[in-house]
Design a protein around this motif. Sequence first.
Motif, PDB file in Angstrom:
ATOM      1  N   ALA A 311       0.829  -1.260   0.070  1.00 21.33           N
ATOM      2  CA  ALA A 311       0.074  -0.098   0.198  1.00 21.33           C
ATOM      3  C   ALA A 311       0.780   1.168  -0.003  1.00 21.33           C
ATOM      4  CB  ALA A 311      -0.787  -0.100   1.123  1.00 21.33           C
ATOM      5  N   ARG A 312       1.882   1.351   0.762  1.00 24.75           N
ATOM      6  CA  ARG A 312       2.663   2.454   0.820  1.00 24.75           C
ATOM      7  C   ARG A 312       3.455   2.689  -0.406  1.00 24.75           C
ATOM      8  NH1 ARG A 312       4.484   1.182   7.032  1.00 24.75           N
ATOM      9  NH2 ARG A 312       2.783   2.460   8.038  1.00 24.75           N
ATOM     10  N   LEU A 313       3.933   1.501  -1.147  1.00 20.25           N
ATOM     11  CA  LEU A 313       4.617   1.686  -2.554  1.00 20.25           C
ATOM     12  C   LEU A 313       3.639   2.161  -3.580  1.00 20.25           C
ATOM     13  CD1 LEU A 313       6.887  -1.448  -2.832  1.00 20.25           C
ATOM     14  CD2 LEU A 313       7.700   0.853  -2.797  1.00 20.25           C
ATOM     15  N   LEU A 314       2.500   1.683  -3.371  1.00 13.66           N
ATOM     16  CA  LEU A 314       1.279   2.187  -4.581  1.00 13.66           C
ATOM     17  C   LEU A 314       1.107   3.552  -4.316  1.00 13.66           C
ATOM     18  CD1 LEU A 314      -1.123  -0.966  -4.253  1.00 13.66           C
ATOM     19  CD2 LEU A 314       0.388  -0.220  -6.308  1.00 13.66           C
ATOM     20  N   ALA A 315       1.269   4.001  -3.115  1.00 12.68           N
ATOM     21  CA  ALA A 315       0.961   5.607  -2.860  1.00 12.68           C
ATOM     22  C   ALA A 315       1.935   6.161  -2.995  1.00 12.68           C
ATOM     23  CB  ALA A 315       0.834   5.486  -1.247  1.00 12.68           C
ATOM     24  N   ALA A 316       3.593   5.833  -3.098  1.00  7.68           N
ATOM     25  CA  ALA A 316       4.481   6.571  -3.257  1.00  7.68           C
ATOM     26  C   ALA A 316       4.689   6.517  -4.916  1.00  7.68           C
ATOM     27  CB  ALA A 316       5.828   5.739  -2.998  1.00  7.68           C
ATOM     28  N   VAL A 317       4.093   5.612  -5.589  1.00  7.88           N
ATOM     29  CA  VAL A 317       4.555   5.477  -7.050  1.00  7.88           C
ATOM     30  C   VAL A 317       3.040   6.719  -7.674  1.00  7.88           C
ATOM     31  CG1 VAL A 317       3.359   4.260  -9.112  1.00  7.88           C
ATOM     32  CG2 VAL A 317       4.838   3.160  -7.238  1.00  7.88           C
ATOM     33  N   ARG A 318       1.915   6.705  -7.080  1.00 11.25           N
ATOM     34  CA  ARG A 318       0.964   7.691  -7.512  1.00 11.25           C
ATOM     35  C   ARG A 318       1.558   8.932  -7.196  1.00 11.25           C
ATOM     36  NH1 ARG A 318      -3.922   6.945  -9.017  1.00 11.25           N
ATOM     37  NH2 ARG A 318      -5.519   8.310  -8.918  1.00 11.25           N
ATOM     38  N   ASP A 319       2.044   9.261  -5.834  1.00  4.51           N
ATOM     39  CA  ASP A 319       2.646  10.657  -5.642  1.00  4.51           C
ATOM     40  C   ASP A 319       3.759  11.190  -6.669  1.00  4.51           C
ATOM     41  OD1 ASP A 319       0.963  10.780  -3.486  1.00  4.51           O
ATOM     42  OD2 ASP A 319       2.342  10.270  -1.975  1.00  4.51           O
ATOM     43  N   LEU A 320       4.726  10.178  -6.880  1.00  8.54           N
ATOM     44  CA  LEU A 320       5.826  10.414  -7.709  1.00  8.54           C
ATOM     45  C   LEU A 320       5.035  10.469  -9.240  1.00  8.54           C
ATOM     46  CD1 LEU A 320       8.365   7.787  -6.586  1.00  8.54           C
ATOM     47  CD2 LEU A 320       8.709  10.165  -6.567  1.00  8.54           C
ATOM     48  N   ALA A 321       4.251  10.092  -9.687  1.00  7.39           N
ATOM     49  CA  ALA A 321       3.483  10.160 -10.798  1.00  7.39           C
ATOM     50  C   ALA A 321       3.022  11.763 -10.947  1.00  7.39           C
ATOM     51  CB  ALA A 321       2.694   9.164 -11.404  1.00  7.39           C
ATOM     52  N   HIS A 322       2.266  12.152  -9.983  1.00  5.94           N
ATOM     53  CA  HIS A 322       1.674  13.211 -10.035  1.00  5.94           C
ATOM     54  C   HIS A 322       2.391  14.479  -9.691  1.00  5.94           C
ATOM     55  CE1 HIS A 322      -2.186  10.819  -9.541  1.00  5.94           C
ATOM     56  NE2 HIS A 322      -1.852  10.913 -11.050  1.00  5.94           N
ATOM     57  N   THR A 323       3.974  14.446  -9.259  1.00  5.12           N
ATOM     58  CA  THR A 323       4.601  15.394  -8.872  1.00  5.12           C
ATOM     59  C   THR A 323       5.222  16.069  -9.910  1.00  5.12           C
ATOM     60  OG1 THR A 323       5.102  14.123  -6.810  1.00  5.12           O
ATOM     61  CG2 THR A 323       6.699  16.190  -7.616  1.00  5.12           C
ATOM     62  N   PRO A 324       4.951  17.424 -10.205  1.00  2.00           N
ATOM     63  CA  PRO A 324       5.646  17.956 -11.305  1.00  2.00           C
ATOM     64  C   PRO A 324       7.084  17.824 -11.477  1.00  2.00           C
ATOM     65  CG  PRO A 324       4.090  19.438 -10.293  1.00  2.00           C
ATOM     66  CD  PRO A 324       4.430  18.266  -9.314  1.00  2.00           C
ATOM     67  N   ASP A 325       7.609  17.737 -12.616  1.00  2.00           N
ATOM     68  CA  ASP A 325       9.180  17.639 -12.929  1.00  2.00           C
ATOM     69  C   ASP A 325       9.748  19.002 -13.022  1.00  2.00           C
ATOM     70  OD1 ASP A 325      11.644  17.324 -13.840  1.00  2.00           O
ATOM     71  OD2 ASP A 325      11.203  15.842 -15.539  1.00  2.00           O
ATOM     72  N   PRO A 326      10.428  19.422 -12.026  1.00  2.00           N
ATOM     73  CA  PRO A 326      10.981  20.772 -11.977  1.00  2.00           C
ATOM     74  C   PRO A 326      12.026  21.034 -13.155  1.00  2.00           C
ATOM     75  CG  PRO A 326      12.211  19.247 -10.692  1.00  2.00           C
ATOM     76  CD  PRO A 326      11.229  18.513 -11.127  1.00  2.00           C
ATOM     77  N   THR A 327      12.287  20.055 -14.029  1.00  2.00           N
ATOM     78  CA  THR A 327      13.225  20.325 -15.246  1.00  2.00           C
ATOM     79  C   THR A 327      12.435  20.653 -16.201  1.00  2.00           C
ATOM     80  OG1 THR A 327      13.265  17.986 -15.954  1.00  2.00           O
ATOM     81  CG2 THR A 327      14.940  18.749 -14.472  1.00  2.00           C
ATOM     82  N   THR A 328      11.108  20.474 -16.361  1.00  2.00           N
ATOM     83  CA  THR A 328      10.287  20.873 -17.450  1.00  2.00           C
ATOM     84  C   THR A 328       9.340  22.148 -17.132  1.00  2.00           C
ATOM     85  OG1 THR A 328       8.416  19.399 -16.679  1.00  2.00           O
ATOM     86  CG2 THR A 328       9.836  18.508 -18.111  1.00  2.00           C
ATOM     87  N   ALA A 329       9.366  22.650 -15.868  1.00  2.00           N
ATOM     88  CA  ALA A 329       8.689  23.954 -15.652  1.00  2.00           C
ATOM     89  C   ALA A 329       9.284  25.063 -16.350  1.00  2.00           C
ATOM     90  CB  ALA A 329       8.815  24.307 -14.059  1.00  2.00           C
ATOM     91  N   PRO A 330       8.374  25.839 -16.744  1.00  2.00           N
ATOM     92  CA  PRO A 330       8.791  27.218 -17.339  1.00  2.00           C
ATOM     93  C   PRO A 330       9.883  27.861 -16.609  1.00  2.00           C
ATOM     94  CG  PRO A 330       6.471  27.011 -17.375  1.00  2.00           C
ATOM     95  CD  PRO A 330       6.787  26.198 -16.475  1.00  2.00           C
ATOM     96  N   ARG A 331      10.644  28.432 -17.286  1.00  2.00           N
ATOM     97  CA  ARG A 331      11.790  29.289 -16.570  1.00  2.00           C
ATOM     98  C   ARG A 331      11.304  30.726 -16.415  1.00  2.00           C
ATOM     99  NH1 ARG A 331      17.386  27.782 -19.628  1.00  2.00           N
ATOM    100  NH2 ARG A 331      17.371  25.339 -19.469  1.00  2.00           N
TER     101      ARG A 331
END
Length: 334
Positions: A311-331
């Motif tokens: 359950a904790r790994l599934l939650a972590a996978v979901r959180d990571l997938a929904h966390t914006p990638d800072p390298t693709t954020a507008p400068r």
Amino acid sequence: MVRGAAPLRIGVLGCAEIARRRMLPAFAAYPGTHLAAVAGRDPERARATAEPYGARPVHGYRNLLAMDDIDAVYVPLPAALHHTWAEAALHAGKHVLAEKPLTTDARATARLLGLAEERGLALAENTMFVHHPQHTAVRELLDAGAIGELRSFRAEFTVPRFPADDIRLQPELGGGALWDTGVYPVRAALHLLGPELEAVGAVLTEDPAHGVDTHGAALLRTPSGVTAHLTFGLDHGYASVYELCGSRGRLTLDRAFTPPAGHPPLLRTETREGRRELRLDPFDQVTAAVAAFTEAATTGTPPDPAVLHQARLLAAVRDLAHTPDPTTAPRPRS
């Protein structure tokens, strides 16, 4: 099952397809269980589902939980409803076998496991594949050094597209690939690599027409650096396979998660010395899952901690997938 113990009297909450196709026949056939009742929101459907087994049809889930002649319940409802009805069953003093995932929230899973231990009741997630001896054979080959030191694990579980109105495509019912097919490779990684796995990357691709993720991938790792590459989906060609890569070779198991009872598993190893195949006897993992739950209920076995790790790994996978990638954020403009 404890010798001499009376059969565990099973009540079923719902008339889902997996219950009708797999679990009801297994409960009816296994000598340690007695399929006593089937509850449904639709009285006629409950009757049609219960009748072939001589079970009692019950209108409404709470009416079944109030029955004194039910020892345990099986919960094949949509994922979003597992927590509510598993908790209600535990409060009613019933052992619980719920379809996977046990809940769609790791904190809710932890609370249910605590409640079951507090009340001395069995609580199990119906992850049937872990009961198949083909995975024990895989572990024995690894321990014997058949492919050398383990470097990585790869697992894939994907299934073809479901009809548009299928519950697995409805977000309010806990639909989505992560909850439906992602559970399998995540649990397999835990089963073979141990509880210290952590998620380090993930992608979930959402179908805007349904509002659920229809495929995804995750990258996990152990503290020693063994990686697990997991793929899952609801709109793919069928795949049910995992592969372990070591310093000397690789080991592959097909039909890893849902092998039919008559399927003879085949383990393949490939090294510099050549390719070897190990054919195993067929095995019914559905009956094995029923037997394991019955044993837990009759002996007071506490819940498997792997359920919470998963359950904790599934939650972590979901959180990571929904966390914006800072390298693709507008400068920011200078």
